[in-house]
Design an enzyme around this catalytic site. Structure first.
Site, mmCIF file in Angstrom:
data_model
loop_
_atom_site.group_PDB
_atom_site.id
_atom_site.type_symbol
_atom_site.label_atom_id
_atom_site.label_comp_id
_atom_site.label_asym_id
_atom_site.label_seq_id
_atom_site.Cartn_x
_atom_site.Cartn_y
_atom_site.Cartn_z
ATOM 1 N N HIS A 8 123.671 -51.996 32.973
ATOM 2 C CA HIS A 8 124.657 -50.676 33.083
ATOM 3 C C HIS A 8 123.587 -49.718 33.833
ATOM 4 O O HIS A 8 124.254 -49.030 34.769
ATOM 5 C CB HIS A 8 124.905 -50.484 31.498
ATOM 6 C CG HIS A 8 125.738 -49.050 31.357
ATOM 7 N ND1 HIS A 8 126.878 -49.165 30.802
ATOM 8 C CD2 HIS A 8 125.432 -47.868 31.714
ATOM 9 C CE1 HIS A 8 126.934 -47.559 30.986
ATOM 10 N NE2 HIS A 8 126.074 -46.829 31.456
ATOM 11 N N GLU A 9 122.411 -49.856 33.670
ATOM 12 C CA GLU A 9 121.668 -48.496 34.178
ATOM 13 C C GLU A 9 121.184 -48.598 35.659
ATOM 14 O O GLU A 9 121.318 -47.981 36.608
ATOM 15 C CB GLU A 9 120.346 -48.350 33.449
ATOM 16 C CG GLU A 9 120.403 -47.975 31.852
ATOM 17 C CD GLU A 9 121.282 -46.851 31.495
ATOM 18 O OE1 GLU A 9 121.453 -45.963 32.693
ATOM 19 O OE2 GLU A 9 121.953 -46.948 30.577
ATOM 20 N N HIS A 17 124.161 -47.556 37.741
ATOM 21 C CA HIS A 17 124.053 -46.348 38.090
ATOM 22 C C HIS A 17 123.213 -46.015 39.526
ATOM 23 O O HIS A 17 123.547 -45.278 40.098
ATOM 24 C CB HIS A 17 123.443 -45.394 36.830
ATOM 25 C CG HIS A 17 124.259 -45.108 35.836
ATOM 26 N ND1 HIS A 17 125.628 -44.325 36.015
ATOM 27 C CD2 HIS A 17 124.299 -45.358 34.466
ATOM 28 C CE1 HIS A 17 126.169 -44.112 34.917
ATOM 29 N NE2 HIS A 17 125.333 -44.885 33.859
ATOM 30 N N GLY A 29 120.200 -45.832 27.146
ATOM 31 C CA GLY A 29 119.601 -46.005 28.676
ATOM 32 C C GLY A 29 120.229 -44.738 29.216
ATOM 33 O O GLY A 29 121.010 -43.983 28.814
ATOM 34 N N CYS A 61 128.961 -44.398 28.216
ATOM 35 C CA CYS A 61 128.069 -43.794 28.920
ATOM 36 C C CYS A 61 128.037 -42.360 28.846
ATOM 37 O O CYS A 61 128.918 -41.675 28.548
ATOM 38 C CB CYS A 61 128.749 -44.079 30.392
ATOM 39 S SG CYS A 61 127.611 -43.457 31.738
ATOM 40 N N LEU A 62 126.787 -41.735 28.729
ATOM 41 C CA LEU A 62 126.728 -40.397 28.724
ATOM 42 C C LEU A 62 127.411 -39.630 29.940
ATOM 43 O O LEU A 62 127.630 -38.280 29.456
ATOM 44 C CB LEU A 62 125.176 -40.028 28.720
ATOM 45 C CG LEU A 62 124.157 -40.631 27.667
ATOM 46 C CD1 LEU A 62 122.633 -40.229 27.936
ATOM 47 C CD2 LEU A 62 124.531 -40.134 26.432
ATOM 48 N N GLN A 113 121.914 -39.528 36.869
ATOM 49 C CA GLN A 113 122.710 -39.040 35.617
ATOM 50 C C GLN A 113 122.134 -37.412 35.453
ATOM 51 O O GLN A 113 122.827 -36.818 34.625
ATOM 52 C CB GLN A 113 122.862 -39.686 34.331
ATOM 53 C CG GLN A 113 123.379 -40.995 34.721
ATOM 54 C CD GLN A 113 123.409 -41.853 33.202
ATOM 55 O OE1 GLN A 113 122.473 -42.422 33.030
ATOM 56 N NE2 GLN A 113 124.409 -41.657 32.471
HETATM 57 NI NI NI Z 1 125.794 -44.903 31.677
#
Ligand code: NI
Length: 261
Positions: free
Chosen positions: A120-121, A124, A37, A78-79, A42
């Site tokens: 999670h997204e 963000h 995701g 997480c990226l 991000q």
């Molecule tokens: Ni993330």
């Protein structure tokens, strides 16, 4: 950007070239990183747009409503927080209401894996990283291999339940830092290590009770931060270790060895 609350996308701007290009960018970034995701903040756009993969679903202005009381823990990464994985407890079923990239309404109920990813997204979009919700974080296997000296990567002896927990300090470079472990089981802490060398442990607390006041040296091979003492820990107990870092040190990796009962 990652700590800001992103703003809603206006209906009239959703079809604009800028927003559509942003969505394309998110899709290609997610695919390139092989992620589960991704959210617009991000990629430095503070807008309420995120994507959940497998299968790929674009969500604009998503609203989540947990359904039922069931929560469970799972590992997240997480990226935007490289090298770490963490355990997070979340509701297992959520209603997802949003717009798709063309403005069409989405109203679905997701469970388990997709429910976790979408939470999670959407976090963000609200300026929250999973590390703020995690009960523990540790280095990913790849980061461990890269960061820790070979001597520190030794596997647990056969039959041992020893686990090494790792936390990277979230604080600024150098100066006073601390790391906190929240134990997921009952066991004994048999060792503490601080990396890199040069940091000093100045204090430690177990569930708020200070158990050592003296200064300890620290280093890659240091295994005696607890002295002769073995700490018995119970599920949910928190061990906080305060450190004095040399100026200019980029990071701290602190490890606790735990023999779980
Ligand atoms: Ni993330």
């Amino acid at each position: 950007m990652l700590s800001q609350i992103a703003r809603e996308v206006l209906p009239e701007e959703l079809r604009s070239p800028h927003i559509q290009a942003l969505i394309d960018d998110l899709v290609s970034t997610l695919r390139a990183k092989d992620g589960l995701g991704i959210a617009a903040p991000q990629v430095s756009e503070s807008l309420r747009i995120c994507i959940v993969g497998k299968p790929l679903t674009v969500l604009v202005n998503p609203v989540l409503t947990p359904i039922g009381d069931e929560t469970d823990e799972s590992y997240e990464a997480c990226l935007s927080v490289p090298e770490l994985v963490g355990v997070v407890r979340r509701p297992q079923t959520v209603r997802v209401q949003a717009l798709d990239r063309y403005g069409k309404s989405i109203d679905m109920v997701w469970t388990k894996f997709r429910a976790i990813v979408v939470q999670h997204e959407v976090d963000h979009l609200n300026g929250i990283l999973y590390t703020e919700r995690a009960t523990s974080t540790s280095l990913s296997d790849e980061a461990r291999a890269e960061l820790l000296p070979a001597a520190e990567q030794q596997a647990a002896p056969a039959g041992s339940k020893r686990q090494t927990l790792v936390i990277e300090s979230p604080g600024p470079v150098g100066g006073r830092q601390y790391v906190v472990w929240t134990f997921q089981g009952t066991g004994r802490v048999t060792g503490l290590r601080i990396q890199p060398g040069g940091a000093r442990v100045t204090a430690a607390w177990l569930s708020g009770v200070r158990f050592k006041a003296k200064n300890y040296p620290a280093g890659a091979a240091e295994r005696h931060l607890l002295g002769d003492r073995v700490l018995h820990v119970a599920r949910g107990e928190m061990l906080r270790v305060e450190l004095e870092m040399p100026r200019g040190k980029r990071r701290i990796v602190a490890e606790a060895d735990v023999d779980f009962a």
